[in-house]
Scaffold this motif. Structure first.
Motif, PDB file in Angstrom:
ATOM      1  N   THR A   4      23.838 -10.803  32.821  1.00 59.02           N
ATOM      2  CA  THR A   4      25.392 -10.439  33.053  1.00 59.02           C
ATOM      3  C   THR A   4      25.553  -9.159  33.454  1.00 59.02           C
ATOM      4  O   THR A   4      24.856  -8.101  33.139  1.00 59.02           O
ATOM      5  N   LEU A   5      26.252  -9.105  34.875  1.00 65.47           N
ATOM      6  CA  LEU A   5      26.503  -7.913  35.263  1.00 65.47           C
ATOM      7  C   LEU A   5      28.205  -7.663  35.271  1.00 65.47           C
ATOM      8  O   LEU A   5      28.717  -8.657  35.745  1.00 65.47           O
ATOM      9  N   VAL A   7      31.061  -5.768  36.702  1.00 58.39           N
ATOM     10  CA  VAL A   7      31.471  -4.753  37.972  1.00 58.39           C
ATOM     11  C   VAL A   7      32.897  -4.458  37.632  1.00 58.39           C
ATOM     12  O   VAL A   7      33.905  -5.252  37.220  1.00 58.39           O
ATOM     13  N   SER A   8      33.204  -3.376  37.808  1.00 65.98           N
ATOM     14  CA  SER A   8      34.571  -2.500  37.750  1.00 65.98           C
ATOM     15  C   SER A   8      35.438  -2.113  39.044  1.00 65.98           C
ATOM     16  O   SER A   8      34.409  -1.991  40.014  1.00 65.98           O
ATOM     17  N   THR A  15      34.510  -0.453  44.013  1.00 61.94           N
ATOM     18  CA  THR A  15      33.852  -1.417  43.065  1.00 61.94           C
ATOM     19  C   THR A  15      32.657  -0.570  42.777  1.00 61.94           C
ATOM     20  O   THR A  15      31.933   0.143  43.240  1.00 61.94           O
ATOM     21  N   PHE A  16      32.426  -0.803  41.362  1.00 61.95           N
ATOM     22  CA  PHE A  16      30.967   0.049  40.743  1.00 61.95           C
ATOM     23  C   PHE A  16      30.287  -0.800  39.535  1.00 61.95           C
ATOM     24  O   PHE A  16      31.253  -1.603  38.902  1.00 61.95           O
ATOM     25  N   SER A  17      28.780  -0.960  39.593  1.00 64.57           N
ATOM     26  CA  SER A  17      28.525  -1.705  38.434  1.00 64.57           C
ATOM     27  C   SER A  17      28.542  -0.813  37.099  1.00 64.57           C
ATOM     28  O   SER A  17      28.085   0.339  36.999  1.00 64.57           O
ATOM     29  N   SER A  18      29.339  -1.399  36.114  1.00 72.86           N
ATOM     30  CA  SER A  18      29.610  -0.591  34.941  1.00 72.86           C
ATOM     31  C   SER A  18      28.753  -0.988  33.709  1.00 72.86           C
ATOM     32  O   SER A  18      28.511   0.034  32.889  1.00 72.86           O
ATOM     33  N   PHE A  20      25.546  -3.804  32.498  1.00 77.31           N
ATOM     34  CA  PHE A  20      24.675  -5.140  32.726  1.00 77.31           C
ATOM     35  C   PHE A  20      23.954  -5.585  31.303  1.00 77.31           C
ATOM     36  O   PHE A  20      23.627  -4.452  30.478  1.00 77.31           O
TER      37      PHE A  20
END
Length: 75
Positions: A4-5, A7-8, A15-18, A20
């Protein structure tokens, strides 16, 4: 198994990966654990999660209604 990723998006539309996670089994209990931890990150900064966009996953959809009842869930 499922990765599960989360993204915010910032108010400037970046956007950025917040977060996982790795889930061995897609059970609602596992999604509750992941989303409760993620929700805790928002409470640290006193932020509200307003919109959640996901793939069609019934277990995840059910858990979002419980963990983030004030958010809108979009497919």
């Amino acid at each position: 198994s499922l990765i599960t990723l989360i993204v915010s998006v910032t108010y400037t539309r970046l956007t950025f990966s917040s977060a996982f996670s790795y889930l061995e089994i897609e059970h609602e209990n596992n999604f509750v654990l992941v989303l409760e931890r993620f929700k805790g990150l928002f409470h640290i900064f006193d932020l509200l999660l307003k919109v959640i966009v996901i793939e069609r996953n019934l277990a995840l959809m059910n858990v979002i209604k419980i963990v983030f009842p004030e958010s809108h869930n979009q497919l």
